[in-house]
Enzyme design. Sequence first.
Site, mmCIF file in Angstrom:
data_model
loop_
_atom_site.group_PDB
_atom_site.id
_atom_site.type_symbol
_atom_site.label_atom_id
_atom_site.label_comp_id
_atom_site.label_asym_id
_atom_site.label_seq_id
_atom_site.Cartn_x
_atom_site.Cartn_y
_atom_site.Cartn_z
ATOM 1 N N ASP A 127 0.849 -1.191 0.000
ATOM 2 C CA ASP A 127 0.000 0.000 0.000
ATOM 3 C C ASP A 127 0.887 1.244 0.000
ATOM 4 O OD1 ASP A 127 -2.243 -1.726 0.402
ATOM 5 O OD2 ASP A 127 -1.794 -1.759 2.544
ATOM 6 N N ASP A 150 -1.584 -2.955 -3.873
ATOM 7 C CA ASP A 150 -2.829 -3.424 -3.256
ATOM 8 C C ASP A 150 -3.772 -2.239 -3.060
ATOM 9 O OD1 ASP A 150 -4.686 -5.029 -1.900
ATOM 10 O OD2 ASP A 150 -3.797 -4.515 0.022
ATOM 11 N N ASP A 154 -4.709 1.932 3.235
ATOM 12 C CA ASP A 154 -5.421 0.925 4.019
ATOM 13 C C ASP A 154 -5.268 1.271 5.496
ATOM 14 O OD1 ASP A 154 -6.141 -0.555 1.800
ATOM 15 O OD2 ASP A 154 -5.024 -2.356 2.361
ATOM 16 N N ARG A 201 -13.804 1.019 -3.369
ATOM 17 C CA ARG A 201 -13.335 1.533 -2.068
ATOM 18 C C ARG A 201 -12.972 3.025 -2.131
ATOM 19 N NH1 ARG A 201 -9.165 -3.360 -0.277
ATOM 20 N NH2 ARG A 201 -10.676 -5.041 -0.503
#
Length: 310
Positions: A127, A150, A154, A201
């Site tokens: 990330d 990814d 996060d 997301r």
Amino acid sequence: MRLAATAAVAHLASLASAACDDVADGFASLYGGTTGGLSGIEVVVNNLENLRTYASAEGPHIIKVEGTITVDLAGKELEVASDKTIIGVGDSAHIENGGFGIHGVSNVIIRNLRITNPGDPDESDHDCIQADNSTNIWIDHCLFDDPSGDGLVDLRKDATLFTVSNTIFRNHDKTFGIGWTENVVAEGTIHHNWFDGTHQRNPSADNLLHAHLYNNYVTGVTGYGHYARGSTDARIENVYFVDTADPITADEDATLTSTGIIVEGDSGEPAADQGEAFSPSDFYDYKLDATEDVPSIVEGSAGPQAGICS
Ligand SMILES: *[C@@H]1O[C@H](CO)[C@@H](O)[C@H](O)[C@H]1NC(C)=O
């Protein structure tokens, strides 16, 4: 004394001056606030070795990043210890090939940086910023625009008291995830960000005790926009959606109240309200911009800016 600054004062300071030691607003301003390296050692770094050393050092540091720093071993996250401000000088500081890991610490500010962290999303967990089990985090005026890796951001495992503001998310699939916990304890503020042509997301906010999303600008999102997932209690205010597949979605157990939303272009229907969400002004002061002004404000001021830290 800056430590005692209220959220409202900190917000005004961030608009008015080029201070490398600004402090956070929103939920990150609570419980001692997010002051990063305020009053600590100030260093300028332009290479990986120094960035890595100071990011993981003990005690408060303001780490000013100059130019591009390339992380060796692509996908590596540099560990950040408590009480750090990592901030780009001018508008061209860039961390490439890697990101930051914030694990079990508190009081971290990452501002005014472009971060790109490549990697294979199926094989790795790379990330741009990954925070687990940490508290008081402010991510502000960053640009995350990596097509691989990814997540861009996060925030996981009860990471809480965070504010993500004035940041551009671009060119990515799994953009900004919050959760990976059964506990409903995390509290965060997400405002004046630009989700630009990303997929899913934006963010996915799972099991947040309080999620306050306001004045975001969501354009050309192909998956879904703001998502109140699990048992999240979400208050969404004055967000501007353009050409976004599912602007607002909510799970059955979520609480959702959205007001002042504009949805235009080729967009889906935002989810209907569910129950009555918490009131952010019970926690902190904030200034809500008119929804119709959001595109020009966010296009003009999100991402790294020359005037933020010099
Ligand atoms: C957070 O860290 C503490 C201390 O290491 C640990 O006891 C706790 O289980 C962790 N919480 C989560 C959600 O991972």
